[in-house]
Design an enzyme around this catalytic site. Structure first.
Site, PDB file in Angstrom:
ATOM      1  N   GLU A   2      -3.689   0.918   2.626  1.00 17.40           N
ATOM      2  CA  GLU A   2      -2.761   0.251   3.546  1.00 17.40           C
ATOM      3  C   GLU A   2      -2.776   1.005   4.885  1.00 17.40           C
ATOM      4  O   GLU A   2      -2.913   2.226   4.908  1.00 17.40           O
ATOM      5  CB  GLU A   2      -1.351   0.304   2.935  1.00 17.40           C
ATOM      6  CG  GLU A   2      -0.296  -0.446   3.724  1.00 17.40           C
ATOM      7  CD  GLU A   2       1.085  -0.397   3.059  1.00 17.40           C
ATOM      8  OE1 GLU A   2       1.347   0.544   2.280  1.00 17.40           O
ATOM      9  OE2 GLU A   2       1.892  -1.301   3.327  1.00 17.40           O
ATOM     10  N   LYS A  18       1.316  -9.073   3.278  1.00 18.23           N
ATOM     11  CA  LYS A  18       2.170  -8.405   2.276  1.00 18.23           C
ATOM     12  C   LYS A  18       3.473  -9.186   2.058  1.00 18.23           C
ATOM     13  O   LYS A  18       4.194  -9.478   3.018  1.00 18.23           O
ATOM     14  CB  LYS A  18       2.479  -6.986   2.761  1.00 18.23           C
ATOM     15  CG  LYS A  18       3.230  -6.109   1.781  1.00 18.23           C
ATOM     16  CD  LYS A  18       3.469  -4.726   2.404  1.00 18.23           C
ATOM     17  CE  LYS A  18       4.067  -3.736   1.439  1.00 18.23           C
ATOM     18  NZ  LYS A  18       4.360  -2.440   2.111  1.00 18.23           N
ATOM     19  N   CYS A  34       0.559  -2.248  -1.784  1.00 19.33           N
ATOM     20  CA  CYS A  34       1.570  -1.190  -1.925  1.00 19.33           C
ATOM     21  C   CYS A  34       2.835  -1.585  -2.701  1.00 19.33           C
ATOM     22  O   CYS A  34       2.793  -1.729  -3.913  1.00 19.33           O
ATOM     23  CB  CYS A  34       1.914  -0.654  -0.543  1.00 19.33           C
ATOM     24  SG  CYS A  34       2.671   0.983  -0.551  1.00 19.33           S
TER      25      CYS A  34
HETATM   26  O1  LIG Z   1       5.261   1.363   7.534  1.00 25.15           O
HETATM   27  C1  LIG Z   1       4.042   1.501   7.693  1.00 25.15           C
HETATM   28  O2  LIG Z   1       3.541   2.012   8.703  1.00 25.15           O
HETATM   29  C2  LIG Z   1       3.122   1.091   6.618  1.00 25.15           C
HETATM   30  N1  LIG Z   1       3.758   0.624   5.485  1.00 25.15           N
HETATM   31  C3  LIG Z   1       4.102   1.403   4.480  1.00 25.15           C
HETATM   32  O3  LIG Z   1       3.893   2.597   4.464  1.00 25.15           O
HETATM   33  C4  LIG Z   1       4.776   0.720   3.396  1.00 25.15           C
HETATM   34  C5  LIG Z   1       6.048   0.192   3.928  1.00 25.15           C
HETATM   35  S1  LIG Z   1       7.068   1.401   4.737  1.00 25.15           S
HETATM   36  N2  LIG Z   1       4.994   1.596   2.299  1.00 25.15           N
HETATM   37  C6  LIG Z   1       5.235   1.153   1.074  1.00 25.15           C
HETATM   38  O4  LIG Z   1       5.235  -0.040   0.788  1.00 25.15           O
HETATM   39  C7  LIG Z   1       5.472   2.250   0.048  1.00 25.15           C
HETATM   40  C8  LIG Z   1       5.859   1.738  -1.320  1.00 25.15           C
HETATM   41  C9  LIG Z   1       6.294   2.839  -2.188  1.00 25.15           C
HETATM   42  O5  LIG Z   1       6.120   4.002  -1.907  1.00 25.15           O
HETATM   43  C10 LIG Z   1       6.958   2.515  -3.457  1.00 25.15           C
HETATM   44  O6  LIG Z   1       7.018   1.334  -3.871  1.00 25.15           O
HETATM   45  O7  LIG Z   1       7.454   3.446  -4.093  1.00 25.15           O
END
Ligand SMILES: O=C(O)CNC(=O)[C@H](CS)NC(=O)CCC(=O)C(=O)O
Length: 277
Positions: free
Chosen positions: A41, A115, A157
């Site tokens: 990602e 997503k 993710c």
């Molecule tokens: O925001 C960004 O720059 C990129 N996107 C992410 O890093 C995303 C959303 S903040 N991270 C996740 O989905 C982590 C999920 C996770 O860690 C879990 O389900 O436990």
């Protein structure tokens, strides 16, 4: 034989640096006639501010540099590239989709998936509150893509926590489901591998999971542990720390024999079946 690979990255907010790292790692992949390569990602921009990511998405709506860079790599190495995710700008809302782009070995964009589940979650780490929906719009369609000899299902993710998506992808025919991720260090340590193995076992699919790893420019820590898992739930290849690549073979016989021995798709009482009279 079809080869499956995942590339683990520790991406920065510098697109050119990230492209160069991906290129270097792709040059280390084993050769295969048919090769599916999965990136994490936010492969081209990670660890900057959310605002900077939105600016990049906005700028990219005119330059198209993100997709162009990834398409070139797919073509250069002649692989199906599941390019983890990039931000895709939505002008009407001044937000972006967190989008996984799939390129063919000739560099053509085959399909893309936005997503569906956004990470608005509290985590006991230095970040504390993740609010992905502030700048990101959620997608509304599950996506599969049939290639020459297998069907891919796409996820990203946090989607991993929603088994309904994986079941849906499987009922659409997915045999390999890709999971580009940037799991947090805290939640990754607790949940990442068991969730991936559960999705592989319950759906009897190959899982190719590519993670971000390490401490990023904004202090965020990600878990890494990219893995390839077979339909029996066995980890075929794994990289825990650092950046690097992992590979394993896709074996249709394994998939079919697991599905024959334990026919969960037929036994399932919750999947709508077409009744034959
Ligand atoms: O925001 C960004 O720059 C990129 N996107 C992410 O890093 C995303 C959303 S903040 N991270 C996740 O989905 C982590 C999920 C996770 O860690 C879990 O389900 O436990």
């Amino acid at each position: 034989m079809i080869k499956l690979s995942a590339i683990q990255l520790s991406s920065s907010p510098n697109v050119q640096d990230n492209l160069a790292t991906i290129e270097r790692l792709m040059s280390q992949l084993p050769f295969a006639e048919q090769h599916i390569v999965v990136l994490p990602e936010c492969c081209l921009f990670f660890g900057g501010t959310d605002r900077a990511q939105l600016d990049l998405a906005k700028q990219d709506a005119t330059t198209n540099e993100l997709k162009t860079g990834l398409s070139k790599l797919a073509k250069q190495y002649n692989v199906t590239l599941v390019a983890g995710s990039i931000p895709q700008y939505i002008e009407q809302q001044d937000k972006f989709y967190n989008t996984c782009c799939v390129f063919s070995g000739s560099g053509e964009l085959l399909t893309q998936y936005h997503k569906m589940h956004l990470f608005d979650v509290d985590v006991n780490d230095s970040e504390k509150q993740y609010r992905e929906s502030r700048y990101t719009e959620k997608g509304t369609s599950a996506i599969t893509k049939t290639l020459d000899s297998l069907t891919l299902g796409l996820s990203i993710c946090y989607d991993l926590r929603f088994p309904e998506l994986y079941r849906h992808l499987t009922t659409l025919g997915a045999q390999v489901i890709t999971v580009p991720a940037a799991f947090t260090k805290v939640t990754g340590k607790a949940h990442w591998l068991p969730l991936l193995q559960a999705r592989a076992i319950e759906n009897q699919v190959y899982i190719v999971a590519a993670g971000q790893y390490g401490v990023h420019d904004n202090g965020r820590e990600t878990w890494g542990q990219s893995v390839i898992i077979n339909p029996w739930g066995e980890v075929l290849s794994e990289i825990t720390q650092g950046v690097g690549t992992i590979s394993a073979d896709f074996d249709l016989d394994t998939l079919q024999s697991v599905r024959q021995a334990i026919p969960v798709a037929q036994h399932n009482q919750f999947i709508t079946k077409i009744k034959t009279l």
